[in-house]
Scaffold this motif. Structure first.
Motif, PDB file in Angstrom:
ATOM      1  N   LEU A 280       0.833  -1.197   0.000  1.00 34.07           N
ATOM      2  CA  LEU A 280       0.000   0.000   0.000  1.00 34.07           C
ATOM      3  C   LEU A 280       0.869   1.249   0.000  1.00 34.07           C
ATOM      4  CD1 LEU A 280      -2.805  -0.856   2.596  1.00 34.07           C
ATOM      5  CD2 LEU A 280      -2.876  -1.078   0.108  1.00 34.07           C
ATOM      6  N   VAL A 281       0.484   2.210  -0.806  1.00 37.72           N
ATOM      7  CA  VAL A 281       1.074   3.543  -0.786  1.00 37.72           C
ATOM      8  C   VAL A 281      -0.050   4.476  -0.333  1.00 37.72           C
ATOM      9  CG1 VAL A 281       2.204   5.364  -2.094  1.00 37.72           C
ATOM     10  CG2 VAL A 281       2.609   2.959  -2.694  1.00 37.72           C
ATOM     11  N   ILE A 282       0.132   5.152   0.795  1.00 37.24           N
ATOM     12  CA  ILE A 282      -0.964   5.889   1.430  1.00 37.24           C
ATOM     13  C   ILE A 282      -0.713   7.392   1.396  1.00 37.24           C
ATOM     14  CG2 ILE A 282      -2.254   6.216   3.584  1.00 37.24           C
ATOM     15  CD1 ILE A 282      -1.493   3.338   4.312  1.00 37.24           C
ATOM     16  N   THR A 283      -1.760   8.143   1.043  1.00 36.84           N
ATOM     17  CA  THR A 283      -1.722   9.601   1.139  1.00 36.84           C
ATOM     18  C   THR A 283      -2.927  10.056   1.954  1.00 36.84           C
ATOM     19  OG1 THR A 283      -2.973   9.898  -0.922  1.00 36.84           O
ATOM     20  CG2 THR A 283      -0.567   9.884  -1.089  1.00 36.84           C
ATOM     21  N   VAL A 284      -2.812  11.252   2.506  1.00 39.43           N
ATOM     22  CA  VAL A 284      -3.870  11.797   3.358  1.00 39.43           C
ATOM     23  C   VAL A 284      -4.294  13.149   2.815  1.00 39.43           C
ATOM     24  CG1 VAL A 284      -4.485  12.513   5.708  1.00 39.43           C
ATOM     25  CG2 VAL A 284      -2.901  10.601   5.355  1.00 39.43           C
ATOM     26  N   GLY A 285      -5.592  13.394   2.829  1.00 41.46           N
ATOM     27  CA  GLY A 285      -6.125  14.651   2.327  1.00 41.46           C
ATOM     28  C   GLY A 285      -6.195  15.717   3.406  1.00 41.46           C
ATOM     29  N   ALA A 286      -7.128  16.633   3.235  1.00 42.50           N
ATOM     30  CA  ALA A 286      -7.344  17.717   4.198  1.00 42.50           C
ATOM     31  C   ALA A 286      -8.843  17.896   4.388  1.00 42.50           C
ATOM     32  CB  ALA A 286      -6.717  19.017   3.692  1.00 42.50           C
ATOM     33  N   LEU A 287      -9.234  18.442   5.540  1.00 41.05           N
ATOM     34  CA  LEU A 287     -10.655  18.580   5.858  1.00 41.05           C
ATOM     35  C   LEU A 287     -11.410  19.417   4.833  1.00 41.05           C
ATOM     36  CD1 LEU A 287     -10.631  19.057   9.743  1.00 41.05           C
ATOM     37  CD2 LEU A 287     -11.276  17.039   8.438  1.00 41.05           C
TER      38      LEU A 287
ATOM     39  N   PRO B 298     -25.796  24.764   8.307  1.00 41.67           N
ATOM     40  CA  PRO B 298     -24.499  24.502   7.666  1.00 41.67           C
ATOM     41  C   PRO B 298     -23.400  24.373   8.711  1.00 41.67           C
ATOM     42  CG  PRO B 298     -25.649  26.314   6.589  1.00 41.67           C
ATOM     43  CD  PRO B 298     -26.399  26.026   7.857  1.00 41.67           C
ATOM     44  N   SER B 299     -22.512  23.395   8.511  1.00 47.00           N
ATOM     45  CA  SER B 299     -21.425  23.169   9.451  1.00 47.00           C
ATOM     46  C   SER B 299     -20.187  22.731   8.673  1.00 47.00           C
ATOM     47  CB  SER B 299     -21.848  22.120  10.487  1.00 47.00           C
ATOM     48  OG  SER B 299     -20.905  22.027  11.521  1.00 47.00           O
ATOM     49  N   THR B 300     -19.185  22.242   9.387  1.00 46.36           N
ATOM     50  CA  THR B 300     -17.926  21.826   8.770  1.00 46.36           C
ATOM     51  C   THR B 300     -17.525  20.460   9.319  1.00 46.36           C
ATOM     52  OG1 THR B 300     -16.402  22.700  10.442  1.00 46.36           O
ATOM     53  CG2 THR B 300     -17.251  24.264   8.805  1.00 46.36           C
ATOM     54  N   PHE B 301     -16.348  19.985   8.899  1.00 46.02           N
ATOM     55  CA  PHE B 301     -15.818  18.721   9.405  1.00 46.02           C
ATOM     56  C   PHE B 301     -14.961  18.922  10.663  1.00 46.02           C
ATOM     57  CE2 PHE B 301     -16.386  17.592   4.832  1.00 46.02           C
ATOM     58  CZ  PHE B 301     -17.291  16.557   5.025  1.00 46.02           C
ATOM     59  N   SER B 302     -14.856  20.153  11.144  1.00 44.89           N
ATOM     60  CA  SER B 302     -14.022  20.465  12.301  1.00 44.89           C
ATOM     61  C   SER B 302     -14.821  20.329  13.594  1.00 44.89           C
ATOM     62  CB  SER B 302     -13.474  21.894  12.183  1.00 44.89           C
ATOM     63  OG  SER B 302     -12.980  22.356  13.419  1.00 44.89           O
TER      64      SER B 302
END
Length: 330
Positions: free
Chosen positions: A94-101, A211-215
């Motif tokens: 596996l080659v893993i990358t991570v995104g952003a909120l 409305p809200s966010t992922f934070s």
């Protein structure tokens, strides 16, 4: 610290660099005795092979790319565990990358995986548009996990059904003032809101979609505003468990008891939801199972690149815990 190279291993072993490369790739043309000697020399020198470079050189395609939106959300850890269980069994790296909120890293992360020439990308939590995701899948085959992307292999959970389950649970408890804290609108993630609004309309009630966010911090701040309003809701349905934790933070700051003063429902059934002291009512989409099926679908796609797009959709279930109860006076 001096970096040991393949040339250093070749010089110490008294062989060519090309033979060292073949030995580390376990390629044909190298005897077992020679390979073992080269690997032993490399280990003594502290040589660390560049597996990405080796894959590019050999056009190796047994590796899978994995995109995870957010490592702070236990759901994506659960999905990763499901993926890893399958890929380990099938000897896939596996080659893993991570995104952003906020979704700003999605395309960059996908490009990184494409540059390593992975066979398939398993993407959990992409927030780019359906059109952009489909275009990316034309470059490298993709499996979307926890989201249905038309034209792209997808393993998902029926979010509209989950939204209905959560809202109907609160309605059955007697709540009539129910707020839904919605995630930022984007393709593939509107089902929970639609389920909530359908259930409210069916009960003859006006939806209160906020409305809200992922934070978690921002959800807590939004919840404080709701609680301080003259028409504060008796129940809050958050778009995911992280958001629900933000709601619980706000309740604690107001010395309010979840399930007594205000009922709270999350979504995902991540591992934190069942932790002592949290006891969160939530919708279970079974992250580990989605990860496993996403990895199995990726294996199928790698075997048959020309097959028609595949889709698996599961029905989520309600997990009732301590953060929901009848409103006061009912």
């Amino acid at each position: 610290m001096v970096r040991i190279t393949m040339e250093d291993v070749a010089a110490a072993a008294g062989v060519s660099r090309a033979l060292v490369s073949l030995a580390y790739r376990n390629a044909h043309g190298v005897s077992d005795t020679t390979r073992d000697r080269i690997l032993a020399v490399g280990e003594d020198l502290g040589y660390v092979p560049n597996r990405v470079a080796a894959r590019l050189a050999s056009r190796e395609t047994r590796s899978f790319g994995v995109f995870l939106q957010d490592l702070h959300n236990d759901l994506f850890a659960d999905i990763h565990d499901g993926i890893r269980g399958v890929t380990d069994e099938h000897s896939r790296e596996l080659v893993i990358t991570v995104g952003a909120l906020d979704g700003t890293h999605d395309l960059r992360s996908l490009a990184t995986l494409q540059e390593t020439r992975v066979a398939v990308i398993i993407a959990a939590g992409l927030t780019i548009s359906d059109a952009d995701a489909l275009a990316q899948s034309k470059r490298t085959p993709m499996v979307a996990v926890a989201r249905h992307i038309p034209g792209v292999d997808s393993v998902t959970s029926d979010n509209l059904h989950g939204g209905l389950l959560a809202t109907e649970h609160l309605l059955e408890l007697g709540h009539r003032s129910i707020a839904f804290l919605a995630n930022p609108p984007s393709d593939g993630y509107l089902g929970r809101r639609e389920g909530y609004e359908q259930a409210m309309h069916a009960a003859g009630l006006e939806p209160r979609t906020v409305p809200s966010t992922f934070s978690r911090l921002e959800v807590a701040a939004t919840t404080v505003q709701l609680l301080d309003a003259s028409d504060a809701p008796t129940a809050i349905f958050a778009h995911n468990d992280v958001g629900a934790l933000g709601v619980l933070d706000a309740l604690a700051a107001r010395n309010l008891t979840p399930g007594v003063d205000v009922s709270v429902v999350g979504y995902d059934n991540s591992s934190v939801s069942s932790a002592p002291g949290t006891d969160l009512t939530t919708i279970n989409l079974n992250g580990p199972m989605l990860g496993r099926e996403g990895a199995l679908m990726a294996i199928q796609r790698a075997i048959d690149p020309e097959a028609e797009p595949m889709l698996i959709t599961h029905l989520p279930e309600l997990i009732s815990r301590g953060t929901t109860g009848a409103p006061r006076g009912v």
